[in-house]
Design an enzyme around this catalytic site. Structure first.
Site, PDB file in Angstrom:
ATOM      1  N   ARG A   1       0.840  -1.210   0.000  1.00 30.31           N
ATOM      2  CA  ARG A   1       0.000   0.000   0.000  1.00 30.31           C
ATOM      3  C   ARG A   1       0.870   1.254   0.000  1.00 30.31           C
ATOM      4  O   ARG A   1       0.515   2.264  -0.606  1.00 30.31           O
ATOM      5  CB  ARG A   1      -0.944  -0.032   1.207  1.00 30.31           C
ATOM      6  CG  ARG A   1      -2.057   0.984   1.110  1.00 30.31           C
ATOM      7  CD  ARG A   1      -3.144   0.721   2.120  1.00 30.31           C
ATOM      8  NE  ARG A   1      -2.666   0.846   3.495  1.00 30.31           N
ATOM      9  CZ  ARG A   1      -3.384   0.519   4.568  1.00 30.31           C
ATOM     10  NH1 ARG A   1      -4.614   0.041   4.424  1.00 30.31           N
ATOM     11  NH2 ARG A   1      -2.887   0.650   5.769  1.00 30.31           N
TER      12      ARG A   1
ATOM     13  N   LYS B   1      -2.902   6.457   1.235  1.00 28.84           N
ATOM     14  CA  LYS B   1      -2.772   6.796   2.653  1.00 28.84           C
ATOM     15  C   LYS B   1      -1.828   7.994   2.774  1.00 28.84           C
ATOM     16  O   LYS B   1      -0.676   7.853   3.177  1.00 28.84           O
ATOM     17  CB  LYS B   1      -2.257   5.584   3.435  1.00 28.84           C
ATOM     18  CG  LYS B   1      -2.710   5.618   4.891  1.00 28.84           C
ATOM     19  CD  LYS B   1      -2.486   4.275   5.550  1.00 28.84           C
ATOM     20  CE  LYS B   1      -2.873   4.325   7.004  1.00 28.84           C
ATOM     21  NZ  LYS B   1      -4.308   4.262   7.242  1.00 28.84           N
TER      22      LYS B   1
ATOM     23  N   GLU C   1     -16.501   6.090   3.741  1.00 20.26           N
ATOM     24  CA  GLU C   1     -15.906   5.435   4.914  1.00 20.26           C
ATOM     25  C   GLU C   1     -16.058   6.303   6.162  1.00 20.26           C
ATOM     26  O   GLU C   1     -16.603   7.392   6.107  1.00 20.26           O
ATOM     27  CB  GLU C   1     -14.463   5.010   4.644  1.00 20.26           C
ATOM     28  CG  GLU C   1     -13.506   6.126   4.314  1.00 20.26           C
ATOM     29  CD  GLU C   1     -12.078   5.605   4.114  1.00 20.26           C
ATOM     30  OE1 GLU C   1     -11.647   4.700   4.846  1.00 20.26           O
ATOM     31  OE2 GLU C   1     -11.386   6.148   3.238  1.00 20.26           O
TER      32      GLU C   1
HETATM   33  C1  LIG Z   1      -5.409   3.495   7.476  1.00 23.74           C
HETATM   34  C2  LIG Z   1      -6.815   3.810   7.070  1.00 23.74           C
HETATM   35  C3  LIG Z   1      -7.852   2.863   7.178  1.00 23.74           C
HETATM   36  C4  LIG Z   1      -7.670   1.520   7.824  1.00 23.74           C
HETATM   37  O1  LIG Z   1      -6.787   0.690   7.153  1.00 23.74           O
HETATM   38  P1  LIG Z   1      -6.153  -0.571   7.900  1.00 23.74           P
HETATM   39  O2  LIG Z   1      -5.212  -1.119   6.897  1.00 23.74           O
HETATM   40  O3  LIG Z   1      -7.252  -1.494   8.197  1.00 23.74           O
HETATM   41  O4  LIG Z   1      -5.504  -0.046   9.123  1.00 23.74           O
HETATM   42  C5  LIG Z   1      -9.107   3.217   6.721  1.00 23.74           C
HETATM   43  N1  LIG Z   1      -9.349   4.444   6.199  1.00 23.74           N
HETATM   44  C6  LIG Z   1      -8.391   5.374   6.087  1.00 23.74           C
HETATM   45  C7  LIG Z   1      -8.726   6.683   5.512  1.00 23.74           C
HETATM   46  C8  LIG Z   1      -7.088   5.086   6.518  1.00 23.74           C
HETATM   47  O5  LIG Z   1      -6.143   6.015   6.409  1.00 23.74           O
END
Ligand SMILES: *Cc1c(COP(=O)(O)O)cnc(C)c1O
Length: 339
Positions: A80, A183, A219
């Site tokens: 990622r 991210k 989300e």
């Molecule tokens: C990090 C993150 C998540 C959760 O991802 P995981 O890999 O399950 O920790 C969900 N939404 C956003 C916007 C994130 O930055």
């Protein structure tokens, strides 16, 4: 030596002994370097500071029931970070360097890994940013990768407990074809005002709708959204949500448990039909949601009682069991770190 009150750790920064760094210069990555300082010396014109050329990751190491230290699905985090790097034109960080730095940071700070049974863990934070100078808007030529760790307490201090969420159309977190799927820190800066509003109203966070039509669920703040209905695990399909590794794992565990899994658009009104809903991510694994208020439509959706739903609890126990070694790791999600 550290004297840590494991019972009362929060999700905050605790200084540890060392962090690990790696520099990208002249078109290549260098060797891992160990530092005992928790500050960085950064160029005043670094693109990471001016133009948001920055991405991060978050994963956890757990002390298991057998004393072993387990890291959960690190390769997905490494991939990622590569995807995030490509999304904002940063140098890609090879997976071996990612793992090498994470492993080193854990080993060098072994005394900060919380003992088994406290619900606490060692949070690992990899960070990649443009460290080279630019004044015009273009990608940096130099990058810095840093991994620090910090012990964190259980997300729910009073146990696994439902929270409430706010649906607002006043702010978007990410544009339809923007950077929501990466991210990157910029998405978080863009979310701060909406989170402030949610907190002021007594909500745990914001449940974002798609920015184009404001009809579909995207989300929940820093976590993905899922719902349970008719023995089916449902989670939104959208180009502007971050692909959560926790969500991907829960989908697999739901399948293993005989549920159907649907990844599709989820209209906000469909909330009225769900039996259980929750937010999922590394920090909490699952935050069950018992109330969602849609302020513009004047609607209140409620789910269950003050207790988490049955399927959410089952999935939560299974996933946290795999992370701590009380459940079998049938999908090879765990890497044991020899500390
Ligand atoms: C990090 C993150 C998540 C959760 O991802 P995981 O890999 O399950 O920790 C969900 N939404 C956003 C916007 C994130 O930055």
């Amino acid at each position: 030596m550290s004297i840590i009150d494991w019972e009362n750790l929060s999700f905050g920064y605790v200084k540890t002994n060392y962090n690990v760094r790696c520099y990208y210069r002249n078109g290549k990555w260098g060797e891992l370097e160990i530092s005992s300082s928790d500050t960085l010396n950064v160029h005043i014109a670094a693109t990471g500071l001016h133009y948001g050329q920055e991405a991060f990751e978050g994963l956890k190491a757990f002390r298991g029931v057998d004393g072993k230290v387990r890291l959960f699905r690190w390769e997905d985090n490494a991939q990622r970070m590569i995807d995030s790097a490509n999304g904002i034109l940063m140098a890609e960080l090879p997976k071996e360097i990612f793992y090498g730095a994470v492993e080193k940071a854990i080993k060098l700070n072994a005394e900060f890994i919380p003992p088994y049974g406290k619900g606490a863990s060692l949070y690992v934070r990899p960070l990649l940013f443009g460290s080279g100078p630019q004044v015009g808007v273009k990608p940096a030529e130099e990058y810095m990768f840093v991994v620090f760790v910090t012990p964190v307490g259980p997300y729910f201090k009073e146990g696994f407990k439902p929270v409430s969420m706010l649906v607002t159309r006043e702010f978007d977190r990410a544009a339809p074809l923007g950077t929501g799927r990466y991210k990157v820190g910029g998405n978080y800066a863009a979310s701060l005002n909406s989170i402030k509003k949610a907190h002021a109203g007594g909500f745990a966070n914001v449940l974002y709708l798609d920015a184009r039509e404001k009809k579909y669920i995207d989300e929940c703040g820093p976590a993905n959204f899922f719902a349970i209905k008719d023995n089916t695990y449902i989670t939104p399909k959208s180009d502007s949500i971050l692909p959560s590794i926790t969500n991907k794992s829960l989908m697999q565990l739901a399948k293993d448990a005989g549920l159907d899994v649907e990844v599709r658009k989820v209209a906000v009104e469909e909330l009225a039909t769900f039996e259980e809903v929750g937010a999922c991510g590394t920090a909490a694994v699952i935050s069950p949601i018992n109330k969602i208020v849609d302020e513009d439509e004047d609607k209140v959706y409620t789910f269950g009682s003050d207790k988490p739903g049955k399927i959410s609890t089952q999935l939560y126990n299974k996933l946290t069991g795999i992370q701590t070694g009380t459940e079998k790791d049938t999908h090879n999600w765990i890497s044991v770190v020899d500390v």
